[in-house]
Motif scaffolding. Structure first.
Motif, PDB file in Angstrom:
ATOM      1  N   PRO A 343      56.784  50.900  -3.810  1.00  0.00           N
ATOM      2  CA  PRO A 343      56.111  51.946  -3.034  1.00  0.00           C
ATOM      3  C   PRO A 343      57.036  52.893  -2.279  1.00  0.00           C
ATOM      4  CG  PRO A 343      54.943  49.883  -2.796  1.00  0.00           C
ATOM      5  CD  PRO A 343      56.202  49.565  -3.548  1.00  0.00           C
ATOM      6  N   SER A 344      58.232  52.440  -1.903  1.00  0.00           N
ATOM      7  CA  SER A 344      59.146  53.294  -1.141  1.00  0.00           C
ATOM      8  C   SER A 344      60.212  53.953  -1.999  1.00  0.00           C
ATOM      9  CB  SER A 344      59.824  52.479  -0.028  1.00  0.00           C
ATOM     10  OG  SER A 344      58.874  52.035   0.912  1.00  0.00           O
ATOM     11  N   GLY A 345      60.248  53.659  -3.284  1.00  0.00           N
ATOM     12  CA  GLY A 345      61.271  54.248  -4.154  1.00  0.00           C
ATOM     13  C   GLY A 345      61.698  53.276  -5.232  1.00  0.00           C
ATOM     14  N   CYS A 346      63.003  53.098  -5.391  1.00  0.00           N
ATOM     15  CA  CYS A 346      63.522  52.247  -6.466  1.00  0.00           C
ATOM     16  C   CYS A 346      64.618  51.322  -5.947  1.00  0.00           C
ATOM     17  CB  CYS A 346      64.090  53.096  -7.607  1.00  0.00           C
ATOM     18  SG  CYS A 346      62.852  54.103  -8.467  1.00  0.00           S
ATOM     19  N   ILE A 347      64.771  50.212  -6.628  1.00  0.00           N
ATOM     20  CA  ILE A 347      65.855  49.279  -6.358  1.00  0.00           C
ATOM     21  C   ILE A 347      66.423  48.825  -7.694  1.00  0.00           C
ATOM     22  CG2 ILE A 347      64.229  47.346  -6.249  1.00  0.00           C
ATOM     23  CD1 ILE A 347      66.127  45.939  -4.363  1.00  0.00           C
ATOM     24  N   GLU A 348      67.734  48.649  -7.727  1.00  0.00           N
ATOM     25  CA  GLU A 348      68.394  48.202  -8.947  1.00  0.00           C
ATOM     26  C   GLU A 348      69.088  46.875  -8.693  1.00  0.00           C
ATOM     27  OE1 GLU A 348      71.530  49.784 -12.393  1.00  0.00           O
ATOM     28  OE2 GLU A 348      70.949  51.083 -10.718  1.00  0.00           O
ATOM     29  N   THR A 349      68.953  45.966  -9.647  1.00  0.00           N
ATOM     30  CA  THR A 349      69.598  44.664  -9.547  1.00  0.00           C
ATOM     31  C   THR A 349      70.411  44.406 -10.808  1.00  0.00           C
ATOM     32  OG1 THR A 349      67.726  43.525 -10.557  1.00  0.00           O
ATOM     33  CG2 THR A 349      67.725  43.714  -8.150  1.00  0.00           C
ATOM     34  N   GLU A 350      71.316  43.456 -10.706  1.00  0.00           N
ATOM     35  CA  GLU A 350      72.062  42.973 -11.871  1.00  0.00           C
ATOM     36  C   GLU A 350      71.868  41.464 -11.962  1.00  0.00           C
ATOM     37  OE1 GLU A 350      76.134  43.974 -11.481  1.00  0.00           O
ATOM     38  OE2 GLU A 350      75.798  46.146 -11.464  1.00  0.00           O
ATOM     39  N   ALA A 351      71.478  40.986 -13.134  1.00  0.00           N
ATOM     40  CA  ALA A 351      71.285  39.553 -13.334  1.00  0.00           C
ATOM     41  C   ALA A 351      72.140  39.083 -14.502  1.00  0.00           C
ATOM     42  CB  ALA A 351      69.818  39.238 -13.602  1.00  0.00           C
ATOM     43  N   GLU A 352      72.698  37.902 -14.361  1.00  0.00           N
ATOM     44  CA  GLU A 352      73.506  37.299 -15.414  1.00  0.00           C
ATOM     45  C   GLU A 352      72.860  35.976 -15.809  1.00  0.00           C
ATOM     46  OE1 GLU A 352      77.986  35.455 -16.088  1.00  0.00           O
ATOM     47  OE2 GLU A 352      77.567  36.708 -14.331  1.00  0.00           O
ATOM     48  N   ALA A 353      72.369  35.919 -17.051  1.00  0.00           N
ATOM     49  CA  ALA A 353      71.714  34.717 -17.553  1.00  0.00           C
ATOM     50  C   ALA A 353      72.511  34.117 -18.698  1.00  0.00           C
ATOM     51  CB  ALA A 353      70.292  35.045 -18.011  1.00  0.00           C
ATOM     52  N   ALA A 354      72.352  32.820 -18.905  1.00  0.00           N
ATOM     53  CA  ALA A 354      73.038  32.146 -20.003  1.00  0.00           C
ATOM     54  C   ALA A 354      72.238  30.921 -20.398  1.00  0.00           C
ATOM     55  CB  ALA A 354      74.451  31.742 -19.591  1.00  0.00           C
ATOM     56  N   GLN A 355      72.428  30.477 -21.638  1.00  0.00           N
ATOM     57  CA  GLN A 355      71.797  29.274 -22.129  1.00  0.00           C
ATOM     58  C   GLN A 355      72.811  28.134 -22.180  1.00  0.00           C
ATOM     59  OE1 GLN A 355      70.040  31.221 -25.769  1.00  0.00           O
ATOM     60  NE2 GLN A 355      68.343  29.826 -25.333  1.00  0.00           N
ATOM     61  N   ASP A 356      72.345  26.936 -21.835  1.00  0.00           N
ATOM     62  CA  ASP A 356      73.233  25.778 -21.944  1.00  0.00           C
ATOM     63  C   ASP A 356      73.204  25.242 -23.379  1.00  0.00           C
ATOM     64  OD1 ASP A 356      70.926  24.259 -22.277  1.00  0.00           O
ATOM     65  OD2 ASP A 356      70.891  23.581 -20.191  1.00  0.00           O
ATOM     66  N   ALA A 357      73.927  24.159 -23.611  1.00  0.00           N
ATOM     67  CA  ALA A 357      74.040  23.621 -24.964  1.00  0.00           C
ATOM     68  C   ALA A 357      72.690  23.192 -25.526  1.00  0.00           C
ATOM     69  CB  ALA A 357      75.007  22.434 -24.959  1.00  0.00           C
ATOM     70  N   GLY A 358      71.755  22.844 -24.648  1.00  0.00           N
ATOM     71  CA  GLY A 358      70.441  22.423 -25.108  1.00  0.00           C
ATOM     72  C   GLY A 358      69.453  23.553 -25.266  1.00  0.00           C
ATOM     73  N   GLY A 359      69.907  24.786 -24.995  1.00  0.00           N
ATOM     74  CA  GLY A 359      69.037  25.937 -25.140  1.00  0.00           C
ATOM     75  C   GLY A 359      68.289  26.332 -23.884  1.00  0.00           C
ATOM     76  N   ALA A 360      68.449  25.575 -22.800  1.00  0.00           N
ATOM     77  CA  ALA A 360      67.775  25.912 -21.550  1.00  0.00           C
ATOM     78  C   ALA A 360      68.465  27.094 -20.877  1.00  0.00           C
ATOM     79  CB  ALA A 360      67.764  24.709 -20.616  1.00  0.00           C
ATOM     80  N   TRP A 361      67.650  27.962 -20.276  1.00  0.00           N
ATOM     81  CA  TRP A 361      68.198  29.148 -19.618  1.00  0.00           C
ATOM     82  C   TRP A 361      68.602  28.848 -18.185  1.00  0.00           C
ATOM     83  CZ3 TRP A 361      69.556  33.697 -21.700  1.00  0.00           C
ATOM     84  CH2 TRP A 361      69.085  33.994 -22.985  1.00  0.00           C
ATOM     85  N   ARG A 362      69.641  29.550 -17.756  1.00  0.00           N
ATOM     86  CA  ARG A 362      70.136  29.443 -16.380  1.00  0.00           C
ATOM     87  C   ARG A 362      70.450  30.845 -15.880  1.00  0.00           C
ATOM     88  NH1 ARG A 362      76.267  27.598 -15.072  1.00  0.00           N
ATOM     89  NH2 ARG A 362      76.306  28.132 -12.851  1.00  0.00           N
TER      90      ARG A 362
END
Length: 384
Positions: A343-362
């Motif tokens: 409502p007040s404008g915009c915000i920008e974020t940066e996210a870093e994701a990765a999968q472990d050996a079992g395929g689960a996301w972190r």
């Protein structure tokens, strides 16, 4: 005869688009019930008139907050940060979540209070924060000048009327707080059976704070609407709470929707998302479709937020980094930046994701820029 009121050392701070009272725990009662009673009275809750006339609260979810900061005994951390969301019309402080906006003020407060060692006189001071509510780590990069925290600058933050110095926050491994996994149900999409609405598609994510993400269209909205309009619609707010409470049950945070409403008003948060679109922000500025990847309107403590909670931005950035989640077209996945129109404008974020050996996301990291400033230091007077 003892005095009728007691004085407690406090600092009133803005952090991001929120304000709150900051305390050292040693200045407060050690017993939790006595501590909470004092903090409620300092804020002015409960107030049936919803004005906080007899306290320092701001009578909104973003301005009715308390923060406790102390030196940390945890290896690799400088300070512990405990956050309380104060209800306006109830004698309740919800300690179940965090505040990403006020996290920006924790570093400056700790530096002002002399809680951090080895601080540079110039450049950036690194303050390593332990978020005690959720068991998470935050690293704040606070600008210094002449041995003091630099508060003024040219960093503009939508939702804050004046520019200030930029504070970069790195939320490390922000998922999994409160004993919940990143995806509490194990799925990237769920369907919530909401009385009166029927099945509502949702992504339930626990990052920053537990958050229920649903399409704005499921509640009859586009996503360009503003809080001034939305918060006058009692029926809409009731439907939003029904969705949020049902999401809390699905995430295992409450046994029933009624319990979620009664005992966990602060978490989970509710985010309504929509496709990018042109709209006019609350201050009258035009926000163009090309400035955002997704439209977001968030509900906090039963009201639509005037901007975007910091932890909400973390949750949405985390969800956008996970393939298959329920986000507006164009939000993407894989961990790049996410631009959110609020409502007040915009915000920008940066996210870093990765999968472990079992395929689960972190989620390894979510970074966002905020600003903070001391508004008042002194004593808050509280009736005995």
């Amino acid at each position: 005869m003892p005095t009728e009121t007691i004085a407690i050392a406090a600092t009133f701070m803005r952090g991001g688009t929120s304000k709150g009272l900051f305390f050292l725990p040693t200045d407060l009662p050690a017993e939790p019930a006595a501590r909470d009673a004092l903090l409620l009275r300092a804020i002015g809750s409960p107030d049936p008139y919803a004005r906080h006339i007899d306290g320092l609260g701001g009578a909104t979810s973003s301005t009715s907050k308390v923060v406790l900061v102390q030196r940390s005994a945890r290896p690799g951390c400088d300070v512990d940060y405990l956050f309380g969301q104060v209800a306006i019309d109830q004698p309740l402080i919800d300690w179940s979540g965090s505040c990403g906006n006020l996290a920006a003020a924790v570093g400056p407060f700790a530096l002002h209070a002399g809680l951090v060692d080895g601080v540079p006189a110039e450049g950036l001071a690194t303050v390593r924060i332990w978020q005690a509510n959720l068991g998470q780590r935050i690293v704040a990069h606070v600008p210094m000048q002449g041995g003091q925290v630099r508060e003024l600058g040219d960093f503009a933050l939508d939702g804050v009327p004046f520019a200030a110095a930029e504070i970069r926050l790195d939320f490390l491994d922000p998922a999994g707080g409160g004993g919940l996994p990143l995806l509490p149900t194990g799925r990237v999409q769920d369907v919530l059976p909401v009385p009166g609405l029927g099945p509502v598609p949702a992504t339930l994510v626990n990052s920053g704070n537990a958050t229920v993400i649903v399409p704005a269209a499921s509640l009859g909205l586009v996503g360009t609407e503003l809080p001034a309009q939305l918060n006058t619609d009692a029926a809409l707010l009731a439907r939003c709470e029904a969705v949020r409470a049902q999401g809390a049950v699905a995430m295992g945070l409450a046994a029933t929707p009624a319990q979620a409403t009664r005992e966990r008003p602060a978490t989970p948060k509710l985010a309504l998302v929509g496709a990018p679109a042109d709209y006019v922000a609350s201050d009258g500025r035009a926000v163009a479709v090309g400035q955002m990847d997704v439209l977001v309107r968030m509900v906090s403590m039963g009201q639509f937020h005037h901007a975007l909670p910091g932890t909400g931005a973390i949750a949405l950035a985390s969800a956008a980094a996970l393939p298959g989640t329920l986000l507006a077209p164009g939000s993407g996945a894989g961990g790049a930046g996410l631009r959110m129109g609020h409502p007040s404008g915009c915000i920008e974020t940066e996210a870093e994701a990765a999968q472990d050996a079992g395929g689960a996301w972190r989620i390894r990291r979510v970074s966002v820029s905020r600003s903070a400033r001391r508004l008042m230091t002194g004593q808050v007077w509280v009736p005995r």
